[in-house]
Design a protein around this motif. Structure first.
Motif, PDB file in Angstrom:
ATOM      1  N   PRO A 196       0.836  -1.206   0.000  1.00  0.00           N
ATOM      2  CA  PRO A 196       0.000   0.000   0.000  1.00  0.00           C
ATOM      3  C   PRO A 196       0.870   1.256   0.000  1.00  0.00           C
ATOM      4  N   ALA A 197       0.390   2.295  -0.678  1.00  0.00           N
ATOM      5  CA  ALA A 197       1.139   3.551  -0.777  1.00  0.00           C
ATOM      6  C   ALA A 197       0.164   4.709  -0.652  1.00  0.00           C
ATOM      7  N   ALA A 198       0.438   5.593   0.295  1.00  0.00           N
ATOM      8  CA  ALA A 198      -0.443   6.738   0.517  1.00  0.00           C
ATOM      9  C   ALA A 198      -0.285   7.768  -0.592  1.00  0.00           C
ATOM     10  N   ALA A 199      -1.332   8.556  -0.774  1.00  0.00           N
ATOM     11  CA  ALA A 199      -1.300   9.659  -1.734  1.00  0.00           C
ATOM     12  C   ALA A 199      -1.491  10.974  -0.984  1.00  0.00           C
ATOM     13  N   GLU A 200      -1.046  12.059  -1.598  1.00  0.00           N
ATOM     14  CA  GLU A 200      -1.137  13.358  -0.933  1.00  0.00           C
ATOM     15  C   GLU A 200      -2.580  13.835  -0.811  1.00  0.00           C
ATOM     16  N   GLU A 201      -3.410  13.510  -1.790  1.00  0.00           N
ATOM     17  CA  GLU A 201      -4.797  13.962  -1.777  1.00  0.00           C
ATOM     18  C   GLU A 201      -5.743  12.769  -1.797  1.00  0.00           C
ATOM     19  N   THR A 202      -6.925  12.958  -1.217  1.00  0.00           N
ATOM     20  CA  THR A 202      -7.956  11.926  -1.257  1.00  0.00           C
ATOM     21  C   THR A 202      -9.294  12.553  -1.612  1.00  0.00           C
ATOM     22  N   GLY A 203     -10.214  11.703  -2.070  1.00  0.00           N
ATOM     23  CA  GLY A 203     -11.571  12.142  -2.373  1.00  0.00           C
ATOM     24  C   GLY A 203     -12.568  11.198  -1.737  1.00  0.00           C
ATOM     25  N   ASP A 204     -13.795  11.659  -1.545  1.00  0.00           N
ATOM     26  CA  ASP A 204     -14.825  10.853  -0.897  1.00  0.00           C
ATOM     27  C   ASP A 204     -15.372   9.781  -1.840  1.00  0.00           C
ATOM     28  N   LEU A 205     -15.654   8.617  -1.261  1.00  0.00           N
ATOM     29  CA  LEU A 205     -16.386   7.561  -1.955  1.00  0.00           C
ATOM     30  C   LEU A 205     -17.797   7.523  -1.387  1.00  0.00           C
ATOM     31  N   ILE A 206     -18.796   7.551  -2.271  1.00  0.00           N
ATOM     32  CA  ILE A 206     -20.199   7.621  -1.865  1.00  0.00           C
ATOM     33  C   ILE A 206     -20.858   6.263  -2.049  1.00  0.00           C
ATOM     34  N   ASP A 207     -21.501   5.785  -1.019  1.00  0.00           N
ATOM     35  CA  ASP A 207     -22.280   4.549  -1.101  1.00  0.00           C
ATOM     36  C   ASP A 207     -23.539   4.840  -1.915  1.00  0.00           C
ATOM     37  N   PRO A 208     -23.738   4.176  -3.066  1.00  0.00           N
ATOM     38  CA  PRO A 208     -24.908   4.485  -3.891  1.00  0.00           C
ATOM     39  C   PRO A 208     -26.224   4.026  -3.281  1.00  0.00           C
ATOM     40  N   VAL A 209     -26.161   3.220  -2.228  1.00  0.00           N
ATOM     41  CA  VAL A 209     -27.376   2.771  -1.548  1.00  0.00           C
ATOM     42  C   VAL A 209     -27.838   3.798  -0.532  1.00  0.00           C
ATOM     43  N   THR A 210     -26.890   4.373   0.205  1.00  0.00           N
ATOM     44  CA  THR A 210     -27.238   5.306   1.281  1.00  0.00           C
ATOM     45  C   THR A 210     -26.961   6.759   0.942  1.00  0.00           C
ATOM     46  N   GLU A 211     -26.170   6.996  -0.103  1.00  0.00           N
ATOM     47  CA  GLU A 211     -25.727   8.333  -0.502  1.00  0.00           C
ATOM     48  C   GLU A 211     -24.820   8.970   0.559  1.00  0.00           C
ATOM     49  N   GLU A 212     -24.174   8.153   1.377  1.00  0.00           N
ATOM     50  CA  GLU A 212     -23.280   8.636   2.411  1.00  0.00           C
ATOM     51  C   GLU A 212     -21.829   8.291   2.083  1.00  0.00           C
ATOM     52  N   VAL A 213     -20.908   9.047   2.620  1.00  0.00           N
ATOM     53  CA  VAL A 213     -19.478   8.771   2.438  1.00  0.00           C
ATOM     54  C   VAL A 213     -19.101   7.543   3.252  1.00  0.00           C
ATOM     55  N   PHE A 214     -18.472   6.556   2.599  1.00  0.00           N
ATOM     56  CA  PHE A 214     -18.046   5.372   3.341  1.00  0.00           C
ATOM     57  C   PHE A 214     -16.526   5.215   3.367  1.00  0.00           C
ATOM     58  N   ALA A 215     -15.801   5.931   2.520  1.00  0.00           N
ATOM     59  CA  ALA A 215     -14.339   5.820   2.506  1.00  0.00           C
ATOM     60  C   ALA A 215     -13.768   7.019   1.764  1.00  0.00           C
ATOM     61  N   ARG A 216     -12.456   7.166   1.909  1.00  0.00           N
ATOM     62  CA  ARG A 216     -11.723   8.165   1.139  1.00  0.00           C
ATOM     63  C   ARG A 216     -10.637   7.447   0.361  1.00  0.00           C
ATOM     64  N   ALA A 217     -10.562   7.769  -0.924  1.00  0.00           N
ATOM     65  CA  ALA A 217      -9.620   7.089  -1.813  1.00  0.00           C
ATOM     66  C   ALA A 217      -8.627   8.091  -2.391  1.00  0.00           C
ATOM     67  N   PRO A 218      -7.437   7.630  -2.765  1.00  0.00           N
ATOM     68  CA  PRO A 218      -6.431   8.538  -3.312  1.00  0.00           C
ATOM     69  C   PRO A 218      -6.896   9.242  -4.578  1.00  0.00           C
ATOM     70  N   LEU A 219      -6.512  10.497  -4.690  1.00  0.00           N
ATOM     71  CA  LEU A 219      -6.596  11.239  -5.947  1.00  0.00           C
ATOM     72  C   LEU A 219      -5.152  11.410  -6.418  1.00  0.00           C
ATOM     73  N   SER A 220      -4.668  10.407  -7.110  1.00  0.00           N
ATOM     74  CA  SER A 220      -3.244  10.345  -7.435  1.00  0.00           C
ATOM     75  C   SER A 220      -2.868  11.389  -8.466  1.00  0.00           C
ATOM     76  N   GLY A 221      -1.686  11.967  -8.286  1.00  0.00           N
ATOM     77  CA  GLY A 221      -1.154  12.932  -9.228  1.00  0.00           C
ATOM     78  C   GLY A 221       0.007  12.358 -10.010  1.00  0.00           C
ATOM     79  N   ALA A 222       0.736  13.225 -10.678  1.00  0.00           N
ATOM     80  CA  ALA A 222       1.837  12.796 -11.543  1.00  0.00           C
ATOM     81  C   ALA A 222       2.905  12.022 -10.773  1.00  0.00           C
ATOM     82  N   HIS A 223       3.158  12.423  -9.518  1.00  0.00           N
ATOM     83  CA  HIS A 223       4.200  11.748  -8.733  1.00  0.00           C
ATOM     84  C   HIS A 223       3.825  10.299  -8.470  1.00  0.00           C
ATOM     85  N   GLU A 224       2.589  10.064  -8.009  1.00  0.00           N
ATOM     86  CA  GLU A 224       2.161   8.688  -7.720  1.00  0.00           C
ATOM     87  C   GLU A 224       2.146   7.843  -8.989  1.00  0.00           C
ATOM     88  N   VAL A 225       1.678   8.436 -10.086  1.00  0.00           N
ATOM     89  CA  VAL A 225       1.658   7.705 -11.358  1.00  0.00           C
ATOM     90  C   VAL A 225       3.072   7.347 -11.787  1.00  0.00           C
TER      91      VAL A 225
END
Length: 478
Positions: free
Chosen positions: A16-45
């Motif tokens: 596993p490797a952390a990223a500098e930025e993250t974005g919300d993941l929305i559960d399509p059943v509840t419409e609530e945030v259930f996790a945060r996932a990396p928004l990878s940039g040029a460095h991570e790529v």
């Protein structure tokens, strides 16, 4: 929702490797945030591509038998952890748990095992003397680092269709899942890491910007995407800068031609199942029906009856045929098509939100349509089946081919000669006869026209991840 949303990480070079930025993941059943996932940039790529490039130097020299054994062991672990993987997939997408376990896991396992076998069965022309004093032969070699982009409708299955042939052929992979559905891909990466050297399979999460950075990076030698026509065009344009190979499996608008001799009730039952499965979020879905003049009314009545008996619901609802649409943007897109219907169209079933909460949409049937209507010409990607009445075989073929897409189609008739004749005339990469949507690992899946090029599954799909080299040896003394 209780508790703080967990944070997900990329998977690079076996860990596993952390990223500098993250974005919300929305559960399509509840419409609530259930996790945060990396928004990878040029460095991570760049880090992921470099890891894949380093691993390629070793992985390409493994024997087909070694790669086969690794894939077989991966399949065993996927099967052993199937319930865990299905839970992750359902968290991504809201898919019914039972249906996903019964339908998608077996297909994923079969594809992994097929490509494990394919690793040891590559064939080429026999060696020969095509010039006096010289012997020539052909080598099939791995392409190198493969950049892969997968969609949100089948996050697990579409990833398998990409990484399994690539790895079996001796390539290494950097895969970017959809920004809304990375969970099952990251879990799969952990399983693969137990059987592959570090860097052979890497996952970078993110949005369109991440995908653009991956495609534009000079490292990958091939880019494979399953996605929309718009996304495919962007990938092709970006890949052109470095003349990368592209493998594009894009959208579809499958015509379903029901001739007058077909059984309307049986056809309606099968087409409803193939049209509403996965909430119609399938580029091959049976959502554009062309019905003959005498069968049209009976078929339409039967299809409306089917739609009224289909139920959508949350993952734990064993009676639900499908779950929610994947995200709020897709919900808006599907609802927009129905809301903008012209006055001559008739909504005969559904056409509304199905529940107060979540991105659920009712199974919908729309009749009275014309060939140039927006909903006929464009991919809806939702649980909406349209029906048109045709007056002749030639008209049916004309309308079937009269869209920009060319992925899949089906013909429903008891007339064998007609089935063969029409299947030849249809400009689609797949034609089913008296069925719609079954796929097998041995047969290619891919389209024509704006549906892209390249094949998933089959030996054709496997060969797409190889390159051909001519080697010639001079018999004469130097």
């Amino acid at each position: 929702m209780s508790g703080e949303p967990r944070t997900l990480h990329n998977f690079i070079n076996g860990a596993p490797a952390a990223a500098e930025e993250t974005g919300d993941l929305i559960d399509p059943v509840t419409e609530e945030v259930f996790a945060r996932a990396p928004l990878s940039g040029a460095h991570e790529v760049d880090t992921a591509v470099r890891a894949a490039a380093g691993a390629f130097e070793r992985w390409r020299d493994t024997t087909p038998a070694e790669r086969q054994l690794a894939l077989f062991r991966i399949a065993e672990d996927v099967e052993r952890r199937a319930a865990e993987i299905v839970a992750a997939e359902s968290e991504n997408t809201g898919k019914p748990l039972g249906l996903t376990l019964d339908e998608e896991i077996p297909m994923a396992l079969d594809a992994i095992r097929f490509f494990a076998g394919a690793a040891r069965t590559l064939e080429g022309r026999s060696a020969g003397e095509y010039m006096a004093g010289h012997t020539s032969w052909v080598r099939r070699e791995p392409v190198g680092v493969c950049a892969q982009v997968t969609p949100w409708n089948y996050p697990l299955l579409m990833a398998v269709w990409k990484w399994a042939p690539a790895i079996a052929a001796g390539n290494t992979v950097v895969l970017k899942p959809s920004d809304t559905t990375p969970v099952s891909t990251l879990l799969t990466a952990e399983i693969l890491a137990e059987h592959l050297p570090p860097g052979v399979f890497n996952v970078v999460c993110g949005d369109r910007g991440t995908g653009r950075a991956l495609v534009a990076h000079p490292g990958p030698q091939m880019v494979s995407i399953t996605g929309s026509v718009r996304a495919g065009k962007e990938v092709a344009a970006a890949a052109a800068a470095h003349l990368k190979r592209t493998h594009l499996e894009l959208g579809g608008k499958a015509p379903v031609i029901v001739f007058d001799d077909a059984d309307p009730a049986a056809a309606a039952a099968a087409i409803a199942e193939a049209g509403y499965f996965n909430a119609g979020q399938d580029c091959t879905a049976a959502t554009r029906v062309l019905a003959g003049p005498r069968v049209h009314d009976a078929f339409l009545d039967a299809l409306v009856g089917q739609a009224k008996n289909v139920r959508t619901g949350p993952p734990g609802d064993d009676g639900a045929a499908y779950g929610p649409l994947n995200n709020v943007a897709q919900f808006g897109r599907v609802a927009g098509f129905v809301d903008r219907l012209p006055g001559h169209a008739d909504v005969l079933a559904g056409g509304r939100r199905a529940r107060d909460r979540g991105y659920f949409y009712e199974p919908t049937v729309v009749g009275g349509l014309r060939q140039d209507d927006e909903i006929v010409q464009n991919e809806v990607f939702g649980p909406v089946i349209t029906v048109q009445r045709f007056d002749s075989e030639d008209r049916a073929v004309e309308w079937a081919n009269g869209v920009e897409y060319g992925l899949a189609s089906s013909v429903w008739t008891t007339d064998h000669a007609r089935a063969l004749r029409v299947s030849r005339r249809l400009d689609f990469g797949c034609v089913w006869i008296n069925c719609h949507i079954p796929l097998v690992a041995e047969m290619p899946h891919g389209g024509f026209k704006s549906s892209g090029h390249g094949k998933d599954l089959s030996m054709y799909g496997f060969e797409d991840y190889t390159r051909v080299k001519h080697v010639m040896s001079n018999h004469e003394e130097a």
